[in-house]
Design an enzyme around this catalytic site. Sequence first.
Site, PDB file in Angstrom:
ATOM      1  N   CYS A 129       0.823  -1.201   0.000  1.00  0.00           N
ATOM      2  CA  CYS A 129       0.000   0.000   0.000  1.00  0.00           C
ATOM      3  C   CYS A 129       0.868   1.267   0.000  1.00  0.00           C
ATOM      4  CB  CYS A 129      -0.986  -0.051   1.163  1.00  0.00           C
ATOM      5  SG  CYS A 129      -2.418   0.994   0.870  1.00  0.00           S
TER       6      CYS A 129
ATOM      7  N   HIS B 234      -3.725  -5.163   0.270  1.00  0.00           N
ATOM      8  CA  HIS B 234      -3.082  -5.750   1.457  1.00  0.00           C
ATOM      9  C   HIS B 234      -3.243  -7.269   1.423  1.00  0.00           C
ATOM     10  CE1 HIS B 234      -2.651  -1.979   3.875  1.00  0.00           C
ATOM     11  NE2 HIS B 234      -3.581  -1.570   3.034  1.00  0.00           N
TER      12      HIS B 234
ATOM     13  N   GLU C 242      -1.848  -9.442   3.055  1.00  0.00           N
ATOM     14  CA  GLU C 242      -1.704 -10.060   4.384  1.00  0.00           C
ATOM     15  C   GLU C 242      -3.040 -10.431   5.017  1.00  0.00           C
ATOM     16  OE1 GLU C 242      -1.030  -6.929   3.623  1.00  0.00           O
ATOM     17  OE2 GLU C 242      -1.611  -5.513   5.200  1.00  0.00           O
TER      18      GLU C 242
HETATM   19  N1  GLN Z   1      -1.866   6.558   2.836  1.00  0.00           N
HETATM   20  C1  GLN Z   1      -1.997   5.783   1.655  1.00  0.00           C
HETATM   21  C2  GLN Z   1      -3.354   5.934   1.003  1.00  0.00           C
HETATM   22  O1  GLN Z   1      -4.305   6.358   1.614  1.00  0.00           O
HETATM   23  C3  GLN Z   1      -1.698   4.326   1.936  1.00  0.00           C
HETATM   24  C4  GLN Z   1      -2.667   3.686   2.873  1.00  0.00           C
HETATM   25  C5  GLN Z   1      -2.165   2.350   3.410  1.00  0.00           C
HETATM   26  O2  GLN Z   1      -0.958   2.096   3.431  1.00  0.00           O
HETATM   27  N2  GLN Z   1      -3.075   1.522   3.900  1.00  0.00           N
HETATM   28  O3  GLN Z   1      -3.513   5.612  -0.146  1.00  0.00           O
END
Ligand code: GLN
Length: 536
Positions: free
Chosen positions: A387, A513, A515
Site C-alpha cells: 500500500c 493488502h 496479508e
Molecule cells: N496513505 C496511503 C493511502 O491512503 C496508503 C494507505 C495504506 O498504506 N493503507 O492511499
Amino acid sequence: MGGVARKFIFVTGGVLSGLGKGVTSASIGLLLKSSGYSVTAIKIDPYVNVDAGTMNPYMHGEVFVTEDGGETDLDIGHYERFLNINLSKKNNITTGKIYKTVIEKERKGDYLGETVQIIPHVTDEIKKEIREVSKEQGSDITIIEIGGTVGDIESLPFLEAARQLLMEEGSRNTFFVHVVLVPKLSVTGELKTKPAQHSIQELRRIGIQPDIIVARSEVPLDFEARKKLSLHSSLPIDAVISNPDVETIYLVPLILHKQRILKIISKKLGLELRKSDFSHWKEFVDRLLTGSTRVEIGMIGKYTKLKDSYISIVEALKHSAAQFLVKPSLKWYESTDIEEGRISPEQISEEVDGALILPGFGRRGVEGKISAIKVLREKGKPVLGICFGLQLMVVEYARNVLGLDNANSTEVDPNTPYPVVDLLSMQKGVLQKGGTMRLGSLPIRLVKGTKAFAFYEGREVIYERHRHRYQVNPKYIDLLESSGLRVSGYSLEGFPEVIESVERKFFLGTQAHPEFKSRPLNPAPLFKAFMKSLLK
Ligand code: GLN
C-alpha cells in the site's frame, strides 16, 4: 445442527486487557470447528468509535479489513486465520455502532412514546445483532469475545446483554469462558491468584457464573494455584485451564485441547463431538517451530514500537515461513530514525536479506522510507511494498531513476511538481473520515507474463482487500514502464495495483493488502514469493 438450538460462547476477561482473549476465542473456535460444527466469532469493542478505522495503530493495533470493507479490530484477523473463514464487518460490534443504531431508530420513531434506555433498548440491540450474525452465518456455535476487562464501565451493557441472553437461551445453550491473568511474583516465583479471584467475583456480581477459567500466566499453573481458582470460581479443578506463554500463538489450540476443554464445553452444551481432526494444523505448527533456515527481514514503518500495528503482516510472514521451513527474524526500523540519521539505510541494507515497506499514512517518516528503498533497490535486495509501501517505491523510482526531482505523493506534498501518487478520483470531495476509503475486497486484473501473474499461479483476475485513498497516478505509467518497472496488475478503474521490477528477482509493490487473506495453511501468494526470494 439439525434442529438443535444455536449455542453462544462468551469470552470475558479479567485483571487487565491484552491477555490474548482473542487467541483463546479463536482457539476454542478452531477446536469446535474441527469437531464438525460451524463456528463464527464476534468481537465486541466497548469504545464509542463506530469502528477501528479512525484510530491510530498505537491506540489500538492494526485495523483489520474484512472482505466487505469493514475496518475492524485485529482479533477479527485471529478468528479468520484460526477458523479459516471470511468474516464480515458485522462480526465487530462496538458501543459506537450500537448507540448509532439505537439513536437512529429513536429519531425514526421506532420507539415512539417510550423513554429510550440502556436497559432494555441498548441491551436489546446488542442481543439482536449477536443473534443476527449467528443466524446469517448459519453457525451452530457463535463465540462472542467481550473486549476490555470485567469491571469497566464501558463493558457493562454488553455483559448485561450476555446475562439476558443466558436467561433467554437457557444455560444449555450458553457458555462463559473467563480469561484471567495470574501474575508471577519475581521475588518468590509464586503464582498469585488474588487479582483473578476478584475479577471472578466481579463477574458474578454482574450475574454471570463462568463455566471455565482460562488462566494466562508466564509459566504453567501449579496445582496450588489451580485449586485456589477452582475454589473461588466454584468450578471443578478440570475447569481451570492453564494457558501459559508459548513460543507461538498457533500452539494455543493444542494446549487447550490437551486439557480437555472440548469435553467440558460439549458436556454443558450437550454437543456430540463428531470428529476431532486438526492434524494439518499440527503439521503447520511443527513446520513453524522446526524451520531453521534463518532469514533476516527488515520491517520498515512508522508504528514499529507497537508490533500489533502490523500483526497480519507478521502472521502472513510466519505462514509462508512454515511452508519453506524458514526461521524468519524480523528487524524493525522506525522510519523517523532513518530520516533523522539515527540509523543509515546502508546499515539496514547490510543487516537484512530483504525488506518490507509497511503501510501507513501521512508525512512523518516518509523520507526515511524513501532513502531505505533507494539503497535496498541499488543493492538488489528483495523488497515487498504494501500500500503506502508501493506508493513510496514509485516515488523513489521517479526521483532517483527517472530524475523527477521532488516527485511525491500528494498526500505528503500537495504541491509536488510530479504527483506520481495522487488522490483517487472517487475520493475527491469526500470529507467524512470514517469508513470512506476505498475498502474491502476488489478485483485486480493481472497482466499475463508478469511475475505477479506467475506468483498468483496464472490467475488473470484475483481479489485482494484494500484500504486507501491514493493511487499510483496512471499518467506516469508509460514513463515508469520505459525504465525497468512494469505494471503487473490493474484495478477495474485502470490504475496500477501491482508494480514490479522487470529485471530484479523481487522488487514488487502492491496497492492491496495481501496479508489480510493469508492463512496458516494457505499463505498469501505475494508473501510466499517474497519469502522464496530470500532463500536464493
Ligand atoms: N496513505 C496511503 C493511502 O491512503 C496508503 C494507505 C495504506 O498504506 N493503507 O492511499
